[in-house]
Design an enzyme around this catalytic site. Sequence first.
Site, PDB file in Angstrom:
ATOM      1  CG  ASN A   8      -3.054   3.721   0.913  1.00  0.00           C
ATOM      2  OD1 ASN A   8      -4.103   3.780   1.545  1.00  0.00           O
ATOM      3  ND2 ASN A   8      -2.706   2.652   0.210  1.00  0.00           N
ATOM      4  CB  SER A  40      -0.839   0.057   1.276  1.00  0.00           C
ATOM      5  OG  SER A  40      -1.682  -1.048   1.383  1.00  0.00           O
ATOM      6  CD  GLU A  48      -1.790   4.075  -6.262  1.00  0.00           C
ATOM      7  OE1 GLU A  48      -1.804   3.349  -5.250  1.00  0.00           O
ATOM      8  OE2 GLU A  48      -1.853   5.309  -6.190  1.00  0.00           O
ATOM      9  CG  HIS A  54      -1.942  -0.370  -4.192  1.00  0.00           C
ATOM     10  ND1 HIS A  54      -2.219   0.932  -3.872  1.00  0.00           N
ATOM     11  CD2 HIS A  54      -2.408  -1.111  -3.148  1.00  0.00           C
ATOM     12  CE1 HIS A  54      -2.837   0.977  -2.705  1.00  0.00           C
ATOM     13  NE2 HIS A  54      -2.958  -0.242  -2.251  1.00  0.00           N
TER      14      HIS A  54
END
Length: 283
Positions: free
Chosen positions: A190, A119, A152, A140
């Site tokens: 994130n 992450s 991602e 991701h």
Amino acid sequence: MEIKTIMVIGAGQMGSGIAQVAAQSGFTTILHDVNKEAVQRGLQGIQKSLAKFVEKGKLSAEEMEATLGRLQPCDDMAAAADCQIAIEAVVENMNVKANIFRELDRLAPADAILASNTSSLPITEIAAVTSRPEQVIGMHFMNPVPLMKLVEIIRGLATSDETYETIEALSRHLGKTPATCRDVPGFISNRVLQVMINEAVWCLYEGVATAEDIDMIMKLGMNHPMGPLALADLIGLDTVLAILEVLQAGYGDPKYRPCPLLRQYVKAGWLGRKSGRGFYRYG
Ligand code: NAI
């Protein structure tokens, strides 16, 4: 490169979701975890999720059986010798991930691509422990993997164009939409999301509002499908804390300082849905 077999390392909520999507897309999928029970739990979760798709008429019973038939539970990392792509989805901890990438580098075929579902941890640093940094990349996925459309993709400093193009095409093949990002702490998803979640935890900590009202305000007020605290429970509070620590260390900016209440919950073992209790109670 022709991809036939994908190995997923880590059979928690993300690893089992990734394995499900890979198997549903026609790939032989090896699912590995250090914890044998986690693999069994992961397979049960996959079975449940596929059964829901069948119930809703989105998948036939034959497709479900075929998908399950493509899944190979495994407790030996040596199975990496059979894969063209390995996707790591173990705990958000650099030491643990680095050890796995060293192993994968030793065991996987020389042309195999090694991807991480991290992450927030630097792909460049993960890649540096291998002898093939140009074949290491961030892939991701979002939670829950079978439902969420985004992947991602994070290019490390050394990631080659060929590796990137293979993973971009694979993401589409898995039915996902790829978006690309440079290798910075927390990437885009994130870096933006966790600041909001942390701020919501601070509001709760300061007694500004109840968890229910904080989430209601963000749901109805901002049209978010879930409130930030419920989303934190879904992600796992240990993972949320680990990501905030990566952001804080990576940018050196106090705005990422994890709220003490989050730390306390993690210490209590209140990790969210996966442990039955977080900001809410489950089960
Ligand atoms: P989880 O806690 O559900 O699962 C982690 C799994 O890794 C456990 O089954 C554990 O036994 C296994 N594991 C630990 N050490 C291992 C090792 N050395 N070898 C093999 N398996 C090992 O965690 P979750 O949520 O699945 O997260 C996994 C990764 O995915 C983390 O890097 C996390 O940051 C990332 N991620 C998490 C998302 C979320 O919403 N939870 C979303 C996107 C990425």
